[in-house]
Design an enzyme around this catalytic site. Structure first.
Site, short mmCIF file in Angstrom:
data_model
loop_
_atom_site.label_atom_id
_atom_site.label_comp_id
_atom_site.label_asym_id
_atom_site.label_seq_id
_atom_site.Cartn_x
_atom_site.Cartn_y
_atom_site.Cartn_z
N VAL A 177 103.09 59.47 26.33
CA VAL A 177 102.55 60.34 27.38
C VAL A 177 101.02 60.28 27.41
O VAL A 177 100.40 60.22 28.48
CB VAL A 177 103.04 61.80 27.18
CG1 VAL A 177 102.55 62.67 28.33
CG2 VAL A 177 104.56 61.85 27.11
N ILE A 201 109.08 66.49 37.33
CA ILE A 201 109.52 67.45 38.36
C ILE A 201 108.72 68.74 38.21
O ILE A 201 108.74 69.34 37.13
CB ILE A 201 111.03 67.78 38.22
CG1 ILE A 201 111.86 66.50 38.13
CG2 ILE A 201 111.48 68.67 39.36
CD1 ILE A 201 113.35 66.76 37.87
N GLY A 249 116.39 51.09 25.91
CA GLY A 249 115.26 52.01 25.69
C GLY A 249 115.45 53.37 26.33
O GLY A 249 114.52 54.16 26.42
N LYS A 254 114.29 72.89 26.48
CA LYS A 254 113.85 73.05 27.86
C LYS A 254 114.44 74.31 28.48
O LYS A 254 113.78 75.02 29.24
CB LYS A 254 114.23 71.81 28.67
CG LYS A 254 113.45 70.58 28.19
CD LYS A 254 114.06 69.29 28.68
CE LYS A 254 113.29 68.08 28.20
NZ LYS A 254 114.01 66.82 28.41
N1 NAP Z 1 107.93 60.51 26.12
C1 NAP Z 1 108.32 61.25 27.16
O1 NAP Z 1 108.84 60.72 28.14
C2 NAP Z 1 108.12 62.73 27.14
C3 NAP Z 1 108.58 63.49 28.24
C4 NAP Z 1 108.34 64.87 28.26
C5 NAP Z 1 107.70 65.47 27.20
N2 NAP Z 1 107.29 64.71 26.13
C6 NAP Z 1 106.59 65.39 25.02
O2 NAP Z 1 105.26 64.88 24.97
C7 NAP Z 1 104.81 64.90 23.61
C8 NAP Z 1 104.36 63.50 23.23
O3 NAP Z 1 105.45 62.61 23.35
P1 NAP Z 1 105.26 61.03 23.26
O4 NAP Z 1 106.53 60.45 23.75
O5 NAP Z 1 104.00 60.64 23.89
O6 NAP Z 1 105.16 60.85 21.68
P2 NAP Z 1 104.67 59.56 20.88
O7 NAP Z 1 104.73 58.35 21.73
O8 NAP Z 1 105.39 59.57 19.58
O9 NAP Z 1 103.13 59.88 20.62
C9 NAP Z 1 102.68 60.86 19.72
C10 NAP Z 1 101.21 60.63 19.49
O10 NAP Z 1 100.72 61.64 18.64
C11 NAP Z 1 99.89 61.06 17.65
N3 NAP Z 1 99.89 61.92 16.48
C12 NAP Z 1 100.88 62.12 15.58
N4 NAP Z 1 100.49 63.06 14.67
C13 NAP Z 1 99.24 63.43 15.04
C14 NAP Z 1 98.31 64.37 14.52
N5 NAP Z 1 98.60 65.12 13.45
N6 NAP Z 1 97.12 64.52 15.15
C15 NAP Z 1 96.81 63.80 16.23
N7 NAP Z 1 97.66 62.88 16.77
C16 NAP Z 1 98.86 62.71 16.18
C17 NAP Z 1 100.46 59.69 17.41
O11 NAP Z 1 99.44 58.92 16.84
P3 NAP Z 1 99.35 57.32 16.63
O12 NAP Z 1 99.80 56.69 17.93
O13 NAP Z 1 97.91 57.11 16.41
O14 NAP Z 1 100.22 56.99 15.47
C18 NAP Z 1 100.86 59.29 18.84
O15 NAP Z 1 99.79 58.71 19.53
C19 NAP Z 1 105.99 65.42 22.78
O16 NAP Z 1 105.85 66.80 22.59
C20 NAP Z 1 107.20 65.14 23.67
O17 NAP Z 1 108.28 66.02 23.43
C21 NAP Z 1 107.49 63.36 26.08
#
Ligand code: NAP
Length: 438
Positions: free
Chosen positions: A14, A136, A187, A205
């Site tokens: 994200v 959405i 994926g 949610k």
């Molecule tokens: N993916 C989706 O489609 C989606 C949809 C709706 C909501 N969300 C929500 O959005 C949020 C992020 O999701 P994501 O899919 O983007 O997750 P992700 O790809 O796993 O990314 C998480 C990021 O957080 C970083 N991180 C981990 N621990 C940290 C810390 N202590 N301090 C600072 N940065 C840290 C990671 O660092 P590094 O990359 O440097 O290792 C990574 O860049 C979550 O709450 C998820 O539930 C995601």
């Protein structure tokens, strides 16, 4: 022209989506805001890791203080996930007087009191659009467009992985395990799919949706949560023959001062709009006392749709900052003094119609014995369906019963009794039926 400086935590799926949108749509954003939105700083666990987007011009580090202690940062965006580090970030940001935008449904559901409590205490806007149904704009609809409505019912398909699996099982007659494996290859499902397929993600949610709809903070652990792994192609086929589609629904309603909040596979009438939501798409069907039925549909996850919701929140809060407003809309729609503790109805206390599938030996009197037990427990049968007869007397057959509205505890008690009967050849299947307001 004024500049709104953003400090963002997390550069994952994200986070990179947000970087892209701010870069690619910067001119449009400027024209709609009358200000520049600049991603000034990012903090991430591994600052040197290669990313899918250019981070030119963004100061990247692994030190939260670089954002949280910087008075030039106007808005903090939390895209880390989980409930530990994210909670510290969000609470510290608000303590420093900074509005927060987050996509973190786990945090908002499990730490509702801490996070929403702080937003109320500090009178700060909290952007959470991306936490439910990705792209959405459903939370904005609830808070703004439907602000005058008593929300009668919310029914959401809010997990794309589960909807993809159930859609494929429906269109191809495939088994859960096979479709899950395919979804993982494509994926659409995580390597560890538990969180999605057991319904926990949908329950997070749902907690946010009911809290916003009813101005409360239900304990997340009180939400009933049942996944889709026990749904068989046979159930999907029988449901189809009886005019239903099986969906994982997140259901919220207010019944006699208590909140029904439950996630489970559900039979939905095949001609209902929610039954037309296929694949990874999400939809949220909300009924209000004046507006009647509404439905919002779109992509519930992914870098671009979720990033779009995050940037929408950033712009909304930027407008408030630019116009000199400190607070925002109340974080849970109602004023602090109107928040109320509402109990959640335990699942055995709900009333619903049920699809019950029994595996029984094809003997005379079996049906009468089963319906007697159900009748003794105050359950009446709406329809019955016996898909096949046995080739051999020792082969079990399937019998499907659809009940009228019944109390779940009575249904469970009946199943316990029927299970012990000598003609029963396997565990019964129970799937709730939701009579959605059209
Ligand atoms: N993916 C989706 O489609 C989606 C949809 C709706 C909501 N969300 C929500 O959005 C949020 C992020 O999701 P994501 O899919 O983007 O997750 P992700 O790809 O796993 O990314 C998480 C990021 O957080 C970083 N991180 C981990 N621990 C940290 C810390 N202590 N301090 C600072 N940065 C840290 C990671 O660092 P590094 O990359 O440097 O290792 C990574 O860049 C979550 O709450 C998820 O539930 C995601």
């Amino acid at each position: 022209m004024r500049t709104i400086n953003i400090g963002m935590f997390g550069l994952g799926v994200v986070g990179c989506g947000v970087v892209n949108i701010l870069r690619n749509n910067g001119d449009l954003i400027r024209s709609r805001l009358g200000a520049d939105v600049v991603l000034a700083k990012a903090v991430t666990a591994h600052p040197r890791k290669a990313r899918s987007v250019s981070l030119d011009g963004i100061a990247v580090s692994d030190n939260p203080d670089t954002i949280l202690d910087d008075p030039r940062i106007d808005i903090v965006v939390e895209l880390v996930g989980g409930t530990k580090a994210a909670k510290d970030i969000v609470l510290r940001a608000m303590d420093a007087g900074k509005p927060v935008v987050t996509a973190n449904k786990a945090l908002l559901a499990e730490e509702a009191r801490a996070v929403f409590g702080k937003a109320y205490e500090k009178n700060l806007p909290l952007g959470l659009e991306a936490s439910v149904a990705g792209g959405i704009p459903i939370l904005r609809s609830l808070k703004e467009g439907l602000a005058s409505e008593h929300i009668l019912e919310i029914s959401g398909i809010v997990n794309g992985t589960c909807n993809y699996i159930l859609s494929k099982m429906t269109s191809e007659g495939a088994a859960f395990d096979d479709v899950l494996a395919e979804a993982q290859r494509l994926g659409y499902a995580e390597t560890d799919p538990t969180f999605d397929v057991q319904g926990f993600d949908s329950a997070h949610k749902l907690a946010i949706l009911v809290n916003l709809a009813y101005g409360t903070m239900v304990p997340y652990k009180d939400i009933y949560c049942e996944g889709i792994s026990h749904i068989t192609p046979m159930d999907i086929a029988y449901a189809d023959q009886m005019g239903y589609v099986i969906k994982l629904l997140a259901i919220g309603k207010l019944v006699d001062g208590r909140v029904e909040a439950r996630v489970h596979p559900t039979l939905v009438a095949a001609d209902h709009l929610l039954s037309q939501v296929h694949g990874v798409f999400n939809a949220v069907y909300i009924t209000g006392d004046n507006v009647d039925a509404t439905m919002s549909y779109g992509r519930g996850a992914g870098a671009a749709p979720t990033g779009s919701a995050v940037v929408g929140d950033i712009m909304d809060i930027s407008r408030r900052l630019l116009s000199g407003q400190k607070g925002g809309l109340p974080p849970l729609s109602v004023m602090a003094d109107r928040l109320r503790d509402l109990p959640v109805v335990p699942i055995h206390d709900i009333d619903s119609e049920y699809y019950l599938r029994f595996q029984v030996l094809d003997r005379v009197g079996v049906l009468a014995r089963m319906t007697t037990v159900l009748g003794n427990n105050n359950i009446s049968i709406q329809s019955m369906f016996q898909p096949s007869t046995a080739d051999h007397p020792s082969d079990p057959v399937q019998v499907v019963l659809i009940t009228h509205n019944a109390r779940e505890r009575n249904v469970l008690k009946s199943l316990e009794e029927i299970k012990t009967m000598d003609f029963v050849a396997g565990s019964p299947q129970l799937i709730r039926i939701e009579k959605l307001i059209d």
